[in-house]
Design a protein around this motif. Structure first.
Motif, PDB file in Angstrom:
ATOM      1  N   ARG A 257       0.873  -1.173   0.000  1.00 47.91           N
ATOM      2  CA  ARG A 257       0.000   0.000   0.000  1.00 47.91           C
ATOM      3  C   ARG A 257       0.909   1.220   0.000  1.00 47.91           C
ATOM      4  O   ARG A 257       1.278   1.752   1.045  1.00 47.91           O
ATOM      5  N   PRO A 258       1.331   1.654  -1.199  1.00 44.17           N
ATOM      6  CA  PRO A 258       2.288   2.766  -1.275  1.00 44.17           C
ATOM      7  C   PRO A 258       1.657   4.098  -0.886  1.00 44.17           C
ATOM      8  O   PRO A 258       0.457   4.327  -1.105  1.00 44.17           O
ATOM      9  N   THR A 259       2.492   4.963  -0.321  1.00 42.83           N
ATOM     10  CA  THR A 259       2.072   6.312   0.058  1.00 42.83           C
ATOM     11  C   THR A 259       3.318   7.192   0.085  1.00 42.83           C
ATOM     12  O   THR A 259       4.430   6.679   0.252  1.00 42.83           O
ATOM     13  N   LEU A 260       3.158   8.509  -0.077  1.00 47.84           N
ATOM     14  CA  LEU A 260       4.301   9.421   0.004  1.00 47.84           C
ATOM     15  C   LEU A 260       4.490   9.885   1.440  1.00 47.84           C
ATOM     16  O   LEU A 260       3.515  10.205   2.137  1.00 47.84           O
ATOM     17  N   SER A 261       5.746   9.950   1.881  1.00 53.89           N
ATOM     18  CA  SER A 261       6.047  10.337   3.271  1.00 53.89           C
ATOM     19  C   SER A 261       5.648  11.775   3.566  1.00 53.89           C
ATOM     20  O   SER A 261       5.497  12.155   4.720  1.00 53.89           O
ATOM     21  N   THR A 262       5.478  12.598   2.517  1.00 49.55           N
ATOM     22  CA  THR A 262       5.169  14.018   2.728  1.00 49.55           C
ATOM     23  C   THR A 262       3.682  14.268   2.930  1.00 49.55           C
ATOM     24  O   THR A 262       3.284  15.398   3.195  1.00 49.55           O
ATOM     25  N   GLY A 263       2.859  13.238   2.742  1.00 50.59           N
ATOM     26  CA  GLY A 263       1.409  13.422   2.854  1.00 50.59           C
ATOM     27  C   GLY A 263       0.796  13.987   1.582  1.00 50.59           C
ATOM     28  O   GLY A 263      -0.424  14.132   1.480  1.00 50.59           O
ATOM     29  N   GLU A 264       1.631  14.282   0.604  1.00 43.22           N
ATOM     30  CA  GLU A 264       1.148  14.785  -0.684  1.00 43.22           C
ATOM     31  C   GLU A 264       0.409  13.654  -1.417  1.00 43.22           C
ATOM     32  O   GLU A 264       0.792  12.482  -1.292  1.00 43.22           O
ATOM     33  N   GLY A 265      -0.618  13.968  -2.180  1.00 47.95           N
ATOM     34  CA  GLY A 265      -1.367  12.943  -2.906  1.00 47.95           C
ATOM     35  C   GLY A 265      -0.603  12.430  -4.116  1.00 47.95           C
ATOM     36  O   GLY A 265       0.330  13.068  -4.603  1.00 47.95           O
ATOM     37  N   VAL A 266      -1.036  11.267  -4.573  1.00 48.55           N
ATOM     38  CA  VAL A 266      -0.468  10.643  -5.763  1.00 48.55           C
ATOM     39  C   VAL A 266      -1.574  10.622  -6.813  1.00 48.55           C
ATOM     40  O   VAL A 266      -2.721  10.311  -6.500  1.00 48.55           O
ATOM     41  N   HIS A 267      -1.225  10.983  -8.053  1.00 48.54           N
ATOM     42  CA  HIS A 267      -2.226  11.059  -9.110  1.00 48.54           C
ATOM     43  C   HIS A 267      -2.163   9.780  -9.929  1.00 48.54           C
ATOM     44  O   HIS A 267      -1.191   9.555 -10.638  1.00 48.54           O
ATOM     45  N   ILE A 268      -3.210   8.962  -9.843  1.00 44.78           N
ATOM     46  CA  ILE A 268      -3.235   7.703 -10.592  1.00 44.78           C
ATOM     47  C   ILE A 268      -3.824   8.000 -11.971  1.00 44.78           C
ATOM     48  O   ILE A 268      -4.952   8.497 -12.069  1.00 44.78           O
ATOM     49  N   VAL A 269      -3.037   7.707 -13.011  1.00 45.86           N
ATOM     50  CA  VAL A 269      -3.494   8.020 -14.374  1.00 45.86           C
ATOM     51  C   VAL A 269      -3.763   6.782 -15.216  1.00 45.86           C
ATOM     52  O   VAL A 269      -4.445   6.859 -16.240  1.00 45.86           O
ATOM     53  N   ALA A 270      -3.204   5.637 -14.831  1.00 43.22           N
ATOM     54  CA  ALA A 270      -3.454   4.433 -15.624  1.00 43.22           C
ATOM     55  C   ALA A 270      -3.474   3.215 -14.717  1.00 43.22           C
ATOM     56  O   ALA A 270      -2.769   3.162 -13.701  1.00 43.22           O
ATOM     57  N   THR A 271      -4.299   2.260 -15.118  1.00 46.07           N
ATOM     58  CA  THR A 271      -4.373   0.965 -14.438  1.00 46.07           C
ATOM     59  C   THR A 271      -3.829  -0.093 -15.409  1.00 46.07           C
ATOM     60  O   THR A 271      -3.211   0.259 -16.417  1.00 46.07           O
ATOM     61  N   ASP A 272      -4.060  -1.366 -15.136  1.00 44.81           N
ATOM     62  CA  ASP A 272      -3.443  -2.436 -15.935  1.00 44.81           C
ATOM     63  C   ASP A 272      -3.625  -2.246 -17.441  1.00 44.81           C
ATOM     64  O   ASP A 272      -2.698  -2.457 -18.220  1.00 44.81           O
ATOM     65  N   GLY A 273      -4.853  -1.878 -17.851  1.00 45.55           N
ATOM     66  CA  GLY A 273      -5.185  -1.832 -19.274  1.00 45.55           C
ATOM     67  C   GLY A 273      -4.959  -0.469 -19.904  1.00 45.55           C
ATOM     68  O   GLY A 273      -5.382  -0.215 -21.025  1.00 45.55           O
ATOM     69  N   GLY A 274      -4.304   0.445 -19.191  1.00 44.85           N
ATOM     70  CA  GLY A 274      -3.982   1.745 -19.770  1.00 44.85           C
ATOM     71  C   GLY A 274      -4.707   2.895 -19.091  1.00 44.85           C
ATOM     72  O   GLY A 274      -5.182   2.765 -17.952  1.00 44.85           O
TER      73      GLY A 274
END
Ligand code: C2O
Ligand code: CU
Length: 508
Positions: A257-274
């Protein structure tokens, strides 16, 4: 919301620790990240219909990897490296991949015959090129795999799929990324040095630096050393701009369960199929084996000299020297940024439409249900294990959708203590629901692996095609897959009809 943090596995025993001397144990953030080389085609040609064809050749062989500070680690790799070389091409460019099996006759640690079957995970390949587990190439032989690459841009990966030994073979190093581009993705997202493959895995080591293997009675292997692109807890220098990371979890069993240590959000742009229809910004996400998530991280908000860690909120190994809650670190530099590249500071919100995301279930859409569980010493999907498929002469199928049919498949995991990343070959699917509710925001994109957590029931919507034939479906916790959590379905075949492309030439 991201929902409750489901327990990803039962308690981990203290056995899940390397036997290395202290001085041989890697320390987080001391090793620089490396990126596997891009495989160059040895020839480029044209198919009769005019399509461009790349011819690649890869040799599976024994090699050594520099993972630990003082010791070398024997591996089995594509071209002898770990992870293998990345294949990178544009949609519409077909590929012929010659895989030469130059491995030793038997696995040096496990003793099984080192036959291989190569699966390009994420590709809609014809059955004879799909890495069917029982369609193996023995040491000393070679096979050409043909990939159509008509699909939209995505992160794929190729890995071994040898029947009953996929886990040991993939763990020993037989896995690599394959990146497919298309014009929409080229336009929207960072490219080249700012488009970085990150293959996560875990390992544990014997005192001499070799890989140790313990699958805890086929439950799973939980290595205490976290690797990214084959380096332990590496660090990467980054510019103050947006980066795109293609994160593949190539672990045998572990989920993150990845997360950034800074508390900043992560932008998910693609999943398995693109590409997803829309960017989803999250604090963390559940990432099981074989899933791919492409993320954007904006480092322009940090100061030069700042360190941003990618941490893991999933279970720890509960041993003394335990850094399984860390993945890697990014050190922000003051290197000048090319601001003429429009992706340097852009987080696009609207991405792309993928046809599977536009499917909608109808009242008469067929629903098939499968329970995933352990029956004595084997894991099963629905009624079947792969032993049942073998015993049927590869005829038995768990489902037989018509070519072009749209169906809902439901997977229910009511057995306590386990999660199963279920992978369906050939198709991309949409996750319709998780326990009757909407799926997590980050999985609202085209998928080919679904995380079925403890006590969870998921519903998937997919359209079967474009090929006829028999395709596998299995758990991607590889010790589960090998023992014997795998079955198959047929597409567009009538009972008794032999498909010309069937590698086993067996009618359902
Ligand atoms: Cu990634 Cu059937 O596998
Ligand atoms: Cu499983």
């Amino acid at each position: 919301g991201a929902g409750a943090l489901a327990v990803p596995f039962g308690s981990i025993s203290a056995k899940s620790a390397s036997k290395l001397a202290d001085a041989d144990m890697p320390i987080p953030y001391r090793t620089l990240l490396t990126v596997p080389p891009i495989l160059q085609p040895y020839a480029v040609g044209r198919a009769p219909d005019g399509a461009k064809v790349h011819y690649y050749s890869v040799t599976q062989k024994a090699g050594t990897a520099r993972i630990l500070p003082r010791l070398t680690t024997p591996i089995l790799g594509y071209n002898g490296i770990f992870p293998g070389p990345t294949i990178d091409l544009l949609q519409g460019t077909r590929a012929v991949l010659k895989i030469r099996n130059q491995l030793p006759q038997t696995h040096p640690l496990h003793g099984h015959t080192l036959s291989t079957s190569t699966h390009l995970h994420g590709s809609a390949s014809l059955p004879q090129f799909d890495g069917y587990a029982s369609d193996v190439t023995p040491p000393g032989f070679a096979k050409n795999y043909e990939y159509p690459n008509f699909q939209s841009a995505r992160t794929l990966w190729y890995h071994d799929h040898n029947v009953h030994n996929t886990s040991e073979n993939a763990y020993s190093g037989l896995s690599a990324q394959f990146c497919m581009h298309d014009p929409a993705e080229r336009e929207l997202l960072p490219q080249n040095n700012f488009d970085v493959p990150l293959t996560l895995s875990d390992a544990m080591f014997a005192a001499d630096g070799s890989l140790a293997y313990d699958d805890n009675s086929h439950s799973g292997l939980w290595g205490d050393v976290i690797l990214v692109n084959g380096k332990p807890w590496p660090v990467m220098k980054v510019q103050r701009r947006v980066y795109r990371f293609r994160i593949l979890n190539a672990s045998i069993s572990r989920s993150f369960r990845p997360t950034l240590s800074t508390g900043e959000g992560v932008h998910i742009v693609a999943t398995d199929g693109g590409l997803m229809p829309k960017t989803q910004t999250v604090d963390s996400w559940r990432h099981a084996g074989a899933e791919r998530y492409e993320i954007l991280v904006d480092f322009s908000v940090y100061q030069p000299g700042q360190r941003v860690e990618l941490r893991n909120l999933s279970n720890k190994n509960n041993i003394d020297y335990d850094f399984t809650d860390r993945i890697m670190a990014f050190d922000v530099t003051d290197e000048p940024v090319d601001t003429s590249d429009p992706t340097w500071k852009t987080i696009p919100q609207i991405l792309a439409s993928h046809e599977v995301m536009d499917l909608r279930p109808a009242r008469d859409t067929r629903v098939r249900k499968f329970r995933v569980k352990r029956n004595d010493d084997v894991w099963v999907i629905g009624e079947d294990s792969w032993a049942d498929i073998i015993a049927s002469g590869y005829r038995r199928v768990c489902a037989d959708p018509a070519l072009g049919a749209t169906e809902i498949w439901e997977f229910e995991n009511s057995s306590g203590g386990w999660f199963h990343p279920i992978h369906i070959h050939l198709v991309d699917f949409q996750i319709l629901s998780r326990n009757g509710r909407a799926p997590f925001s980050y999985e609202m994109g085209p998928k080919d692996v679904v995380y079925v957590g403890e006590g969870e029931t998921v519903r998937l919507l997919m359209k079967f095609g474009p090929h006829r034939g028999k395709y596998m479906i299995h758990c991607h916790n590889l010790p589960h897959e090998d023992h014997d959590m795998m079955t198959q379905f047929s597409v567009g075949l009538k009972p008794g009809q032999v498909d010309l492309n069937d590698p086993m030439k067996a009618a359902p």
